[in-house]
Design an enzyme around this catalytic site. Structure first.
Site, PDB file in Angstrom:
ATOM      1  N   LYS A  14      68.443-137.257 -26.411  1.00 30.22           N
ATOM      2  CA  LYS A  14      69.351-136.238 -26.964  1.00 30.22           C
ATOM      3  C   LYS A  14      69.333-134.966 -26.113  1.00 30.22           C
ATOM      4  O   LYS A  14      70.378-134.474 -25.698  1.00 30.22           O
ATOM      5  CB  LYS A  14      68.976-135.909 -28.420  1.00 30.22           C
ATOM      6  CG  LYS A  14      69.030-137.118 -29.354  1.00 30.22           C
ATOM      7  CD  LYS A  14      68.849-136.725 -30.818  1.00 30.22           C
ATOM      8  CE  LYS A  14      67.464-136.215 -31.176  1.00 30.22           C
ATOM      9  NZ  LYS A  14      66.399-137.233 -31.082  1.00 30.22           N
ATOM     10  N   ARG A  89      67.888-134.054 -40.216  1.00 32.82           N
ATOM     11  CA  ARG A  89      66.876-135.096 -40.082  1.00 32.82           C
ATOM     12  C   ARG A  89      66.526-135.718 -41.427  1.00 32.82           C
ATOM     13  O   ARG A  89      65.699-136.627 -41.490  1.00 32.82           O
ATOM     14  CB  ARG A  89      65.603-134.484 -39.482  1.00 32.82           C
ATOM     15  CG  ARG A  89      65.354-134.858 -38.010  1.00 32.82           C
ATOM     16  CD  ARG A  89      64.034-134.223 -37.632  1.00 32.82           C
ATOM     17  NE  ARG A  89      63.436-134.657 -36.404  1.00 32.82           N
ATOM     18  CZ  ARG A  89      63.649-134.094 -35.218  1.00 32.82           C
ATOM     19  NH1 ARG A  89      64.548-133.151 -35.081  1.00 32.82           N
ATOM     20  NH2 ARG A  89      62.966-134.496 -34.166  1.00 32.82           N
ATOM     21  N   ARG A 128      57.858-138.089 -20.808  1.00 37.11           N
ATOM     22  CA  ARG A 128      58.228-136.681 -21.004  1.00 37.11           C
ATOM     23  C   ARG A 128      56.991-135.794 -21.123  1.00 37.11           C
ATOM     24  O   ARG A 128      57.009-134.635 -20.696  1.00 37.11           O
ATOM     25  CB  ARG A 128      59.096-136.564 -22.273  1.00 37.11           C
ATOM     26  CG  ARG A 128      59.626-135.152 -22.518  1.00 37.11           C
ATOM     27  CD  ARG A 128      60.648-135.130 -23.630  1.00 37.11           C
ATOM     28  NE  ARG A 128      60.072-135.386 -24.940  1.00 37.11           N
ATOM     29  CZ  ARG A 128      60.779-135.611 -26.051  1.00 37.11           C
ATOM     30  NH1 ARG A 128      62.093-135.620 -25.999  1.00 37.11           N
ATOM     31  NH2 ARG A 128      60.192-135.821 -27.207  1.00 37.11           N
ATOM     32  N   ARG A 134      54.905-130.854 -23.859  1.00 35.04           N
ATOM     33  CA  ARG A 134      54.985-130.581 -25.294  1.00 35.04           C
ATOM     34  C   ARG A 134      53.749-131.114 -25.992  1.00 35.04           C
ATOM     35  O   ARG A 134      53.373-132.272 -25.800  1.00 35.04           O
ATOM     36  CB  ARG A 134      56.233-131.262 -25.880  1.00 35.04           C
ATOM     37  CG  ARG A 134      57.465-130.401 -25.817  1.00 35.04           C
ATOM     38  CD  ARG A 134      58.683-131.174 -26.250  1.00 35.04           C
ATOM     39  NE  ARG A 134      58.593-131.711 -27.605  1.00 35.04           N
ATOM     40  CZ  ARG A 134      59.612-132.280 -28.235  1.00 35.04           C
ATOM     41  NH1 ARG A 134      60.785-132.397 -27.625  1.00 35.04           N
ATOM     42  NH2 ARG A 134      59.460-132.741 -29.457  1.00 35.04           N
ATOM     43  N   ARG A 146      55.639-139.393 -35.657  1.00 37.47           N
ATOM     44  CA  ARG A 146      57.054-139.032 -35.485  1.00 37.47           C
ATOM     45  C   ARG A 146      57.942-140.268 -35.612  1.00 37.47           C
ATOM     46  O   ARG A 146      59.026-140.193 -36.185  1.00 37.47           O
ATOM     47  CB  ARG A 146      57.250-138.336 -34.134  1.00 37.47           C
ATOM     48  CG  ARG A 146      56.675-136.919 -34.170  1.00 37.47           C
ATOM     49  CD  ARG A 146      56.483-136.350 -32.794  1.00 37.47           C
ATOM     50  NE  ARG A 146      57.723-136.188 -32.070  1.00 37.47           N
ATOM     51  CZ  ARG A 146      57.787-136.076 -30.742  1.00 37.47           C
ATOM     52  NH1 ARG A 146      56.691-136.121 -30.015  1.00 37.47           N
ATOM     53  NH2 ARG A 146      58.938-135.902 -30.163  1.00 37.47           N
TER      54      ARG A 146
HETATM   55  P1  AMP Z   1      62.558-132.302 -31.568  1.00 35.68           P
HETATM   56  O1  AMP Z   1      62.512-131.325 -30.436  1.00 35.68           O
HETATM   57  O2  AMP Z   1      63.947-132.487 -32.128  1.00 35.68           O
HETATM   58  O3  AMP Z   1      61.882-133.596 -31.252  1.00 35.68           O
HETATM   59  O4  AMP Z   1      61.728-131.646 -32.764  1.00 35.68           O
HETATM   60  C1  AMP Z   1      60.351-131.373 -32.637  1.00 35.68           C
HETATM   61  C2  AMP Z   1      59.722-131.181 -33.998  1.00 35.68           C
HETATM   62  O5  AMP Z   1      60.327-130.049 -34.657  1.00 35.68           O
HETATM   63  C3  AMP Z   1      59.901-132.321 -34.971  1.00 35.68           C
HETATM   64  O6  AMP Z   1      58.942-133.361 -34.798  1.00 35.68           O
HETATM   65  C4  AMP Z   1      59.733-131.606 -36.310  1.00 35.68           C
HETATM   66  O7  AMP Z   1      58.376-131.308 -36.567  1.00 35.68           O
HETATM   67  C5  AMP Z   1      60.445-130.286 -36.064  1.00 35.68           C
HETATM   68  N1  AMP Z   1      61.880-130.380 -36.390  1.00 35.68           N
HETATM   69  C6  AMP Z   1      62.929-130.328 -35.519  1.00 35.68           C
HETATM   70  N2  AMP Z   1      64.099-130.455 -36.149  1.00 35.68           N
HETATM   71  C7  AMP Z   1      63.796-130.600 -37.474  1.00 35.68           C
HETATM   72  C8  AMP Z   1      64.571-130.784 -38.657  1.00 35.68           C
HETATM   73  N3  AMP Z   1      65.910-130.877 -38.600  1.00 35.68           N
HETATM   74  N4  AMP Z   1      63.913-130.890 -39.839  1.00 35.68           N
HETATM   75  C9  AMP Z   1      62.583-130.800 -39.907  1.00 35.68           C
HETATM   76  N5  AMP Z   1      61.778-130.644 -38.841  1.00 35.68           N
HETATM   77  C10 AMP Z   1      62.376-130.538 -37.624  1.00 35.68           C
END
Ligand code: AMP
Length: 190
Positions: A14, A89, A128, A134, A146
């Site tokens: 993404k 999400r 990554r 990260r 996750r």
């Molecule tokens: P991402 O960068 O999209 O992989 O998001 C990293 C982390 O941020 C996720 O594993 C969640 O802990 C938190 N996070 C991101 N977007 C959301 C969301 N829409 N709802 C809840 N937690 C989120």
């Protein structure tokens, strides 16, 4: 205004594809993960609350991300729409999003879903981890959580958008350019 939901399991690509999408269609990229990492880096109260959950591979509370998205919708200008990356999400977040855009007299345009199998999720995230550093990519047990969280809470959105006639699945396997062309051929129709 266009409201695109960029959907997919962690590691589907993404973030990698978002840049080309926002450029081609003049969209504002809204990644809740990136917004949360910025809050953590800035040491805000919100960031402090989110940090432990993110580093455990769990979701932060719905209200937190919903508030961040609502604020961005209000302050945006000069774009033709939004690319929501990593939001919604949960079904609850998707319902809140529908209400938010409805209040603005609009509707979600489409859900663009990048799909990869679970084995590839782990491989992509391991790769990554070496590039982006990260914290939530580095530990296998966090990555597993996750993946579990994706299946338990997020995957249901596929049916949600399918029932709304807005679900467009794209094969996320292939080179960055191949996947990008597949995405463009779907988005060109809106
Ligand atoms: P991402 O960068 O999209 O992989 O998001 C990293 C982390 O941020 C996720 O594993 C969640 O802990 C938190 N996070 C991101 N977007 C959301 C969301 N829409 N709802 C809840 N937690 C989120």
């Amino acid at each position: 205004m266009k409201y695109y939901v960029l959907f997919g399991p962690p590691g589907a690509g993404k973030g990698t594809q978002a840049g080309a999408m926002v450029q081609r269609y003049n969209l504002l990229h809204l990644s809740t993960g990136e917004l949360l990492r910025a809050e953590i880096a800035a040491g805000t109260e919100l960031g402090l609350k989110a940090k432990a959950l993110i580093e455990a591979g769990s979701l932060v509370p719905d209200e937190v991300v919903e508030g961040m998205i609502a604020a961005k919708f209000k302050s945006a200008s000069g774009v033709e729409g939004f690319l929501l990356d990593g939001f919604p999400r949960t079904i609850a977040q998707a319902e809140v999003l529908d209400n938010m855009v409805e209040e603005m007299g609009e509707a979600v345009t489409a859900c663009i879903s990048l799909m990869i199998p679970d084995e590839l999720i782990r491989e992509r995230i391991a790769h990554r981890a070496q590039i982006e550093g990260r914290a939530d990519d580095a530990r296998p047990e966090v990555v597993e959580n996750r993946v579990r969280t994706y299946h338990a809470k997020t995957e249901a959105l596929i049916n949600y958008y399918r029932q709304a006639g807005k679900y467009h699945e794209i094969d996320g396997i292939g080179s960055i350019e191949e996947v990008r062309e597949r995405i463009f051929s779907v988005m060109d129709q809106f």
